[in-house]
Structure formats: structure tokens, C-alpha cells
Scaffold this motif. Sequence first.
Motif, PDB file in Angstrom:
ATOM      1  N   TYR A   1       0.831  -1.206   0.000  1.00 24.66           N
ATOM      2  CA  TYR A   1       0.000   0.000   0.000  1.00 24.66           C
ATOM      3  C   TYR A   1       0.867   1.258   0.000  1.00 24.66           C
ATOM      4  O   TYR A   1       0.605   2.218  -0.735  1.00 24.66           O
ATOM      5  CB  TYR A   1      -0.924   0.005   1.218  1.00 24.66           C
ATOM      6  CG  TYR A   1      -2.091  -0.947   1.134  1.00 24.66           C
ATOM      7  CD1 TYR A   1      -2.586  -1.383  -0.079  1.00 24.66           C
ATOM      8  CD2 TYR A   1      -2.715  -1.402   2.300  1.00 24.66           C
ATOM      9  CE1 TYR A   1      -3.655  -2.248  -0.152  1.00 24.66           C
ATOM     10  CE2 TYR A   1      -3.806  -2.274   2.236  1.00 24.66           C
ATOM     11  CZ  TYR A   1      -4.266  -2.687   1.005  1.00 24.66           C
ATOM     12  OH  TYR A   1      -5.338  -3.538   0.946  1.00 24.66           O
ATOM     13  N   SER A   2       1.916   1.248   0.819  1.00 24.01           N
ATOM     14  CA  SER A   2       2.822   2.399   0.844  1.00 24.01           C
ATOM     15  C   SER A   2       3.488   2.589  -0.506  1.00 24.01           C
ATOM     16  O   SER A   2       3.700   3.724  -0.964  1.00 24.01           O
ATOM     17  CB  SER A   2       3.880   2.216   1.940  1.00 24.01           C
ATOM     18  OG  SER A   2       3.312   2.339   3.222  1.00 24.01           O
TER      19      SER A   2
ATOM     20  N   ASP B   1       4.950  10.272   5.646  1.00 22.60           N
ATOM     21  CA  ASP B   1       4.555  10.298   4.236  1.00 22.60           C
ATOM     22  C   ASP B   1       3.221  11.021   4.053  1.00 22.60           C
ATOM     23  O   ASP B   1       2.958  11.591   2.983  1.00 22.60           O
ATOM     24  CB  ASP B   1       4.436   8.871   3.693  1.00 22.60           C
ATOM     25  CG  ASP B   1       5.798   8.206   3.532  1.00 22.60           C
ATOM     26  OD1 ASP B   1       6.791   8.923   3.309  1.00 22.60           O
ATOM     27  OD2 ASP B   1       5.868   6.964   3.628  1.00 22.60           O
ATOM     28  N   MET B   2       2.395  10.989   5.091  1.00 23.23           N
ATOM     29  CA  MET B   2       1.098  11.653   5.038  1.00 23.23           C
ATOM     30  C   MET B   2       1.198  13.122   5.469  1.00 23.23           C
ATOM     31  O   MET B   2       0.184  13.800   5.621  1.00 23.23           O
ATOM     32  CB  MET B   2       0.106  10.919   5.954  1.00 23.23           C
ATOM     33  CG  MET B   2      -0.170   9.483   5.539  1.00 23.23           C
ATOM     34  SD  MET B   2      -1.103   8.541   6.785  1.00 23.23           S
ATOM     35  CE  MET B   2      -2.703   9.326   6.688  1.00 23.23           C
TER      36      MET B   2
ATOM     37  N   ARG C   1       2.276   2.129  -3.303  1.00 22.67           N
ATOM     38  CA  ARG C   1       1.333   2.745  -4.245  1.00 22.67           C
ATOM     39  C   ARG C   1       0.752   4.038  -3.673  1.00 22.67           C
ATOM     40  O   ARG C   1      -0.256   4.539  -4.179  1.00 22.67           O
ATOM     41  CB  ARG C   1       0.205   1.757  -4.565  1.00 22.67           C
ATOM     42  CG  ARG C   1       0.647   0.561  -5.388  1.00 22.67           C
ATOM     43  CD  ARG C   1      -0.525  -0.304  -5.778  1.00 22.67           C
ATOM     44  NE  ARG C   1      -1.125  -0.980  -4.627  1.00 22.67           N
ATOM     45  CZ  ARG C   1      -2.280  -1.643  -4.675  1.00 22.67           C
ATOM     46  NH1 ARG C   1      -2.975  -1.687  -5.799  1.00 22.67           N
ATOM     47  NH2 ARG C   1      -2.742  -2.243  -3.594  1.00 22.67           N
ATOM     48  N   SER C   2       1.388   4.573  -2.614  1.00 20.52           N
ATOM     49  CA  SER C   2       0.968   5.819  -1.961  1.00 20.52           C
ATOM     50  C   SER C   2      -0.423   5.734  -1.354  1.00 20.52           C
ATOM     51  O   SER C   2      -1.099   6.761  -1.170  1.00 20.52           O
ATOM     52  CB  SER C   2       1.023   7.000  -2.966  1.00 20.52           C
ATOM     53  OG  SER C   2       2.340   7.154  -3.461  1.00 20.52           O
ATOM     54  N   ASN C   3      -0.875   4.521  -1.039  1.00 23.48           N
ATOM     55  CA  ASN C   3      -2.141   4.332  -0.338  1.00 23.48           C
ATOM     56  C   ASN C   3      -1.828   4.312   1.156  1.00 23.48           C
ATOM     57  O   ASN C   3      -1.826   3.264   1.815  1.00 23.48           O
ATOM     58  CB  ASN C   3      -2.815   3.032  -0.774  1.00 23.48           C
ATOM     59  CG  ASN C   3      -4.141   2.787  -0.054  1.00 23.48           C
ATOM     60  OD1 ASN C   3      -4.594   3.609   0.744  1.00 23.48           O
ATOM     61  ND2 ASN C   3      -4.761   1.651  -0.336  1.00 23.48           N
ATOM     62  N   TYR C   4      -1.550   5.484   1.709  1.00 22.94           N
ATOM     63  CA  TYR C   4      -1.076   5.566   3.083  1.00 22.94           C
ATOM     64  C   TYR C   4      -2.176   5.250   4.095  1.00 22.94           C
ATOM     65  O   TYR C   4      -1.886   4.723   5.179  1.00 22.94           O
ATOM     66  CB  TYR C   4      -0.480   6.948   3.341  1.00 22.94           C
ATOM     67  CG  TYR C   4       0.665   7.266   2.403  1.00 22.94           C
ATOM     68  CD1 TYR C   4       1.753   6.403   2.289  1.00 22.94           C
ATOM     69  CD2 TYR C   4       0.651   8.416   1.610  1.00 22.94           C
ATOM     70  CE1 TYR C   4       2.805   6.682   1.426  1.00 22.94           C
ATOM     71  CE2 TYR C   4       1.689   8.704   0.740  1.00 22.94           C
ATOM     72  CZ  TYR C   4       2.759   7.837   0.651  1.00 22.94           C
ATOM     73  OH  TYR C   4       3.789   8.107  -0.217  1.00 22.94           O
TER      74      TYR C   4
ATOM     75  N   VAL D   1       4.938   6.181   7.934  1.00 24.45           N
ATOM     76  CA  VAL D   1       3.745   6.420   7.120  1.00 24.45           C
ATOM     77  C   VAL D   1       3.113   7.764   7.481  1.00 24.45           C
ATOM     78  O   VAL D   1       2.668   8.509   6.607  1.00 24.45           O
ATOM     79  CB  VAL D   1       2.731   5.269   7.286  1.00 24.45           C
ATOM     80  CG1 VAL D   1       1.406   5.615   6.607  1.00 24.45           C
ATOM     81  CG2 VAL D   1       3.291   3.979   6.701  1.00 24.45           C
TER      82      VAL D   1
END
Length: 232
Positions: free
Chosen positions: A178-179, A222-223, A181-184, A219
Motif C-alpha cells: 500500500y505504501s 509520508d502523510m 502505491r501511496s495508499n497511506y 507512514v
Amino acid sequence: LGPGTVRFNVRAVYHGAPAGRYQLQLVDVHPATSSEQAVYQARILAQKSEAQQKAGSYDEAVKLGDQAIGLAEKNLPADDPLLAHLYLRQALRVRTKGDFARAEGLLQQAVDIYRKSRGDDDPLTAMAIGDQGLIFTSRGEYGAAAEKFQQAIETSKRDLAPDDPQVGAFLMDRAITYSGRSNYEGAMADLQQVLAIYRKYLAPDDDETMKVLYDVGDVYLDMNQLDESQKY
């Protein structure tokens, strides 16, 4: 094998895990056949391969693993679970060396054997499926990897508790995809589940727990949630 007493000391991998039950049954005693001796040698070679891998000698580990597989294939039925184990371990070694195509083939053989010998719902089947996901992750194919980890999670939950550490390991693997694919949000949801599982079964300062905490903070970073990130 002579008369006497054999004692096995069994320790749970996770300190919070409930006690398990084990049963051993001696069904036959006879002089080893040539095939049985060869299978024994295959097991010894597999152990040596593991030792070489731990020592960082990956070329020697792969060589010994291939020798073990060769002996086992000549002396065991094609669907024997030992072959599945040898394929699975060798797949992880060749993956380390970047041979993803061979690793994928070995893992598919392992999955097929486990499904036939142990069933679709067995934790070993789930483990092999999860390892397939690792191959896709190594290639950067995060969508395909996430599908494999989801399959491994669903398979594990049919035979294990929803909060079993094996389920947690697959959730951790899926969080990485998920990370990637930037699906944080999806990664955070999985990591929080992993954290709850590990806090139940592992010591507070266990390396695995600490790694999850670090990943949660990463994460959040990243968010762009710096304040939350600093808590971890």
C-alpha cells in the motif's frame, strides 16, 4: 532406534500464545532403505544450506539447496510435503540473489503440493502464497503482491485466529505494498492491526514490535503528519 525415553522441550515462538498440543506416533521401525537414507541426506544438506544462508554465503546456500532438492525429487513422491518445504526455502534464497523467475516457479510448486497434501485452508498453504507476494513486491508489482497477501490473510483466517501473528505478518507485508502505491490510509490501517496483534503476543521491546512502530511513524511522515510521526 533402541529402547528408552525421548523428551522434547517445546517452546512457543510468541510469549503470549496459548499452549499447543503435539502428538507423535511411531508407526514402524526397520533398517533404512536406500531411498530413506537419501532423503535423510537431503535433510542434512538442507540444514547446511540454511546455515550457509545465515552466514551470508548465498551462493553456497543455493548450491546445497539444489543438491537437497535433487536428492529429494529422486526419492520422494512428487507431492510429498518435504519437497514443498525445500522448494519454499530455496525460493527465498534465489529471491535474495535476484532470480525472481526461478523463485516464482519454486513457490508455485510449493503451493500446489501444500494444497494437495494439506488443503487450501492450511497455514502452510497460506505461507507459500504469502511468499509469492514477496516476489511481486521485489519486482515492484505492488498490485499483484497485495492480491497474494490478501489471499494469504483469508486462507490463514480459516484455520487460525484473526489475531494470530501469522495473519499479522501478512498484514505487514500488505502494508508495504500500500505504501508503495501511496495508499497511506490503507497502509496505516494494516499497520495498526499488526501493532495490536504484536502487542498481544510479543514483548513491548521486541524487535518486531519496534519495527512496526517505526513504520507507523514513517507512514505518518509520508502523510505529512509530522506531529503524529514524532510520537513513534
